[in-house]
Structure formats: structure tokens, C-alpha cells
Design a protein around this motif. Structure first.
Motif, PDB file in Angstrom:
ATOM      1  N   THR A   1       0.828  -1.207   0.000  1.00 14.98           N
ATOM      2  CA  THR A   1       0.000   0.000   0.000  1.00 14.98           C
ATOM      3  C   THR A   1       0.862   1.257   0.000  1.00 14.98           C
ATOM      4  N   ASP A   2       0.232   2.355  -0.337  1.00 21.10           N
ATOM      5  CA  ASP A   2       0.866   3.667  -0.229  1.00 21.10           C
ATOM      6  C   ASP A   2       0.786   4.071   1.236  1.00 21.10           C
ATOM      7  N   PRO A   3       1.908   4.219   1.921  1.00 17.30           N
ATOM      8  CA  PRO A   3       1.871   4.498   3.354  1.00 17.30           C
ATOM      9  C   PRO A   3       1.169   5.804   3.717  1.00 17.30           C
ATOM     10  N   SER A   4       1.076   6.726   2.786  1.00 19.61           N
ATOM     11  CA  SER A   4       0.434   8.008   3.101  1.00 19.61           C
ATOM     12  C   SER A   4      -1.086   7.931   3.033  1.00 19.61           C
ATOM     13  N   THR A   5      -1.619   6.947   2.298  1.00 23.45           N
ATOM     14  CA  THR A   5      -3.071   6.840   2.130  1.00 23.45           C
ATOM     15  C   THR A   5      -3.642   5.497   2.557  1.00 23.45           C
ATOM     16  N   GLU A   6      -2.791   4.493   2.695  1.00 24.07           N
ATOM     17  CA  GLU A   6      -3.202   3.116   2.988  1.00 24.07           C
ATOM     18  C   GLU A   6      -4.028   2.503   1.856  1.00 24.07           C
ATOM     19  N   ALA A   7      -3.924   3.094   0.667  1.00 21.15           N
ATOM     20  CA  ALA A   7      -4.572   2.534  -0.518  1.00 21.15           C
ATOM     21  C   ALA A   7      -3.623   1.543  -1.187  1.00 21.15           C
ATOM     22  N   PRO A   8      -4.136   0.452  -1.749  1.00 23.33           N
ATOM     23  CA  PRO A   8      -3.267  -0.511  -2.434  1.00 23.33           C
ATOM     24  C   PRO A   8      -2.541   0.140  -3.603  1.00 23.33           C
ATOM     25  N   VAL A   9      -1.292  -0.218  -3.786  1.00 26.65           N
ATOM     26  CA  VAL A   9      -0.520   0.301  -4.921  1.00 26.65           C
ATOM     27  C   VAL A   9      -1.085  -0.265  -6.222  1.00 26.65           C
ATOM     28  N   SER A  10      -1.433  -1.540  -6.206  1.00 29.21           N
ATOM     29  CA  SER A  10      -2.098  -2.171  -7.340  1.00 29.21           C
ATOM     30  C   SER A  10      -3.538  -2.447  -6.917  1.00 29.21           C
ATOM     31  N   PRO A  11      -4.542  -2.030  -7.708  1.00 27.67           N
ATOM     32  CA  PRO A  11      -5.936  -2.135  -7.267  1.00 27.67           C
ATOM     33  C   PRO A  11      -6.356  -3.548  -6.893  1.00 27.67           C
ATOM     34  N   VAL A  12      -7.125  -3.652  -5.808  1.00 24.64           N
ATOM     35  CA  VAL A  12      -7.782  -4.904  -5.442  1.00 24.64           C
ATOM     36  C   VAL A  12      -9.264  -4.687  -5.731  1.00 24.64           C
ATOM     37  N   VAL A  13      -9.740  -5.318  -6.787  1.00 22.94           N
ATOM     38  CA  VAL A  13     -11.080  -5.046  -7.301  1.00 22.94           C
ATOM     39  C   VAL A  13     -12.089  -6.079  -6.807  1.00 22.94           C
ATOM     40  N   ILE A  14     -13.237  -5.571  -6.373  1.00 16.33           N
ATOM     41  CA  ILE A  14     -14.372  -6.436  -6.055  1.00 16.33           C
ATOM     42  C   ILE A  14     -15.139  -6.625  -7.375  1.00 16.33           C
ATOM     43  N   LYS A  15     -15.030  -7.797  -7.947  1.00 12.62           N
ATOM     44  CA  LYS A  15     -15.686  -8.045  -9.230  1.00 12.62           C
ATOM     45  C   LYS A  15     -17.202  -8.107  -9.069  1.00 12.62           C
ATOM     46  N   THR A  16     -17.650  -8.942  -8.151  1.00 10.21           N
ATOM     47  CA  THR A  16     -19.080  -9.066  -7.892  1.00 10.21           C
ATOM     48  C   THR A  16     -19.309  -9.425  -6.425  1.00 10.21           C
ATOM     49  N   VAL A  17     -20.479  -9.054  -5.934  1.00 12.60           N
ATOM     50  CA  VAL A  17     -20.969  -9.547  -4.648  1.00 12.60           C
ATOM     51  C   VAL A  17     -22.384 -10.066  -4.902  1.00 12.60           C
ATOM     52  N   THR A  18     -22.575 -11.353  -4.675  1.00  9.76           N
ATOM     53  CA  THR A  18     -23.896 -11.959  -4.829  1.00  9.76           C
ATOM     54  C   THR A  18     -24.286 -12.599  -3.501  1.00  9.76           C
ATOM     55  N   VAL A  19     -25.571 -12.851  -3.325  1.00 12.15           N
ATOM     56  CA  VAL A  19     -26.055 -13.414  -2.063  1.00 12.15           C
ATOM     57  C   VAL A  19     -26.838 -14.674  -2.345  1.00 12.15           C
ATOM     58  N   ALA A  20     -26.450 -15.756  -1.651  1.00 13.53           N
ATOM     59  CA  ALA A  20     -27.167 -17.022  -1.726  1.00 13.53           C
ATOM     60  C   ALA A  20     -27.978 -17.194  -0.461  1.00 13.53           C
ATOM     61  N   GLU A  21     -29.211 -17.651  -0.587  1.00 19.83           N
ATOM     62  CA  GLU A  21     -30.021 -17.901   0.601  1.00 19.83           C
ATOM     63  C   GLU A  21     -30.504 -19.333   0.632  1.00 19.83           C
ATOM     64  N   ARG A  22     -30.600 -19.862   1.849  1.00 20.61           N
ATOM     65  CA  ARG A  22     -31.058 -21.243   2.024  1.00 20.61           C
ATOM     66  C   ARG A  22     -32.009 -21.321   3.190  1.00 20.61           C
TER      67      ARG A  22
END
Length: 231
Positions: free
Chosen positions: A210-231
Motif C-alpha cells: 500500500t501507499d503508506p500516506s493513504t493506505e490505498a493498495p498500490v495495485s488495485p484490489v477489485v471487487i468483481k461481484t458480490v452476490t447473495v445465496a439464501e437457504r
């Protein structure tokens, strides 16, 4: 104790109010100018992650507070697919019905798709759920549900970020996954659930450079999808 501030909160707001005394984060809906495309190649991703371009910031949404109610007799699992792999969150519908329902409603709207983990603090948390990718974004509404007074934010627990001037249990869309054994946070952050599968993926994300000044990842960590399964 470690401070948990959001990217822009050094910039002012407490992310997780007092993160023990101290977590900072911003849940505002200001819309920054879209980032101009860059010809510079993205830095190589961390081991276990794919090198992917950062998604463009989304427009600041102004969604209505959801009216969805989840069935406490059912189980709900959020499947989070990222550029570093996949992990599951078992949503705690019984102890956090309003918070879980808001998260499910947003996931069903594909709100989290093509967003990022914009803030990573090794041994503490990974934080995502911001459509702007700056630490300031949210859905345009707030849900308030005080967490259990005995809640401990231990490794794998998933909770919601909030601004320092918001009451205990306030949340929008930004969430954090605890990567440390015990953060010593006070029970002020709305409970969402706990990682039920893929903790190794969470741990990988928690160690990216990460960039120590912002705590943001130097290379993006992308959330592609969030889905929800129910049972």
C-alpha cells in the motif's frame, strides 16, 4: 492501539468512530471528477492476485433506504469475488437484521460490483464498499442498528464503517473485514457477519503493498461481484 482511518480521513472523519478510540472513515457522497485514463501500466499485483485496472468511480448514488426484510429462519451468504480470489460472508441475520438486509439489497442492485478495497491496514482491516473508491462514498442513506454490546472485532468478523459524528451502529455501504486477531475496537460498528470461507483470500488482500500516506493498495484490489445465496 492502531488507528482505523479511511483514505480521506486523515483527511478529517473517523471511519470507525473511535476505533477503539479511533477508526476513521468517511461516508460522504461528494462526487470527485472521474480519473483521467493513464498510459502508465498498473504496478504488478501481489502474489495470489491478478493485475487489473482500477475501475472508474461510480456516480454518487441517492438510493432510498431499503424496506427489505430477511427471513431469520434462512441463512444468507454473501459471495465476494475479487481480483485476489473469492471469499464468503455468513450474514448475521438474527443479530443484525437491518444491517444484513441493507447489504443484501445493495448486492442485489449490483452496487458493489466493480468497486475496490480502497483501504488496507495489515494486521488490522481491509475496507471496501465505496462506489467512489475514495473512502467518501455511500449509498445515499444510513441504517442504524446498534451492534451486540459483547461484540468483539476479531479475525474474520465483518462490520460496517461509519463517520465519527454518527451514532453507534450507523452504516451505509462501506464495510471492513478484520484481519488482526483482536483489534480492541469498542462495539460501535454495526455487525454484518463473519467470513465463512476463503479467509486465506482475505489474508492475501490484507498483505498487499500500500501507499503508506493513504493506505490505498498500490495495485488495485477489485471487487468483481458480490452476490447473495439464501437457504
Amino acid at each position: 492501539m492502531r488507528s482505523l482511518r479511511p483514505l480521506v480521513s486523515v483527511l478529517v472523519l473517523l471511519l470507525l468512530t473511535g476505533c477503539g478510540s479511533s477508526a476513521k472513515k468517511a461516508e460522504k457522497t461528494a462526487t470527485p471528477a472521474p480519473a483521467a485514463p493513464s498510459a502508465t501500466p498498473a504496478p504488478a499485483a501481489a502474489p495470489g492476485c491478478r493485475t487489473v485496472p482500477a475501475p472508474r468511480p461510480k456516480s454518487a448514488p441517492h438510493l432510498k433506504k431499503p424496506t427489505l426484510k430477511l427471513d431469520p429462519a434462512k441463512s444468507y451468504t454473501a459471495i465476494v469475488k475479487t481480483s485476489c480470489g473469492e471469499f464468503d460472508i455468513a450474514l448475521d441475520v438474527k443479530r443484525a437484521p437491518k444491517t444484513a438486509a441493507s447489504f443484501v439489497s445493495l448486492a442485489r442492485k449490483r452496487f458493489f460490483d466493480r468497486t475496490t478495497f480502497h483501504r488496507i491496514v495489515p494486521g488490522f482491516v481491509i475496507q471496501g464498499g465505496d462506489p467512489l473508491g475514495t473512502g467518501q462514498g455511500g449509498p445515499g442513506y444510513t441504517v442504524t442498528e446498534a451492534p451486540p454490546s459483547t461484540l468483539q472485532y476479531t479475525r474474520g468478523v465483518v462490520a460496517m464503517a461509519k463517520a465519527g459524528n454518527e451514532p453507534a451502529g450507523a452504516s451505509g455501504s462501506q464495510f471492513f473485514v478484520v484481519t488482526g486477531d483482536d483489534n480492541g475496537l469498542t462495539p460501535d460498528y454495526a455487525l454484518l457477519g463473519k467470513v465463512s470461507k476463503g479467509q486465506d483470500v482475505v489474508d492475501t488482500i490484507g498483505t498487499v503493498k500500500t501507499d503508506p500516506s493513504t493506505e490505498a493498495p498500490v495495485s488495485p484490489v477489485v471487487i468483481k461481484t458480490v452476490t447473495v445465496a439464501e437457504r
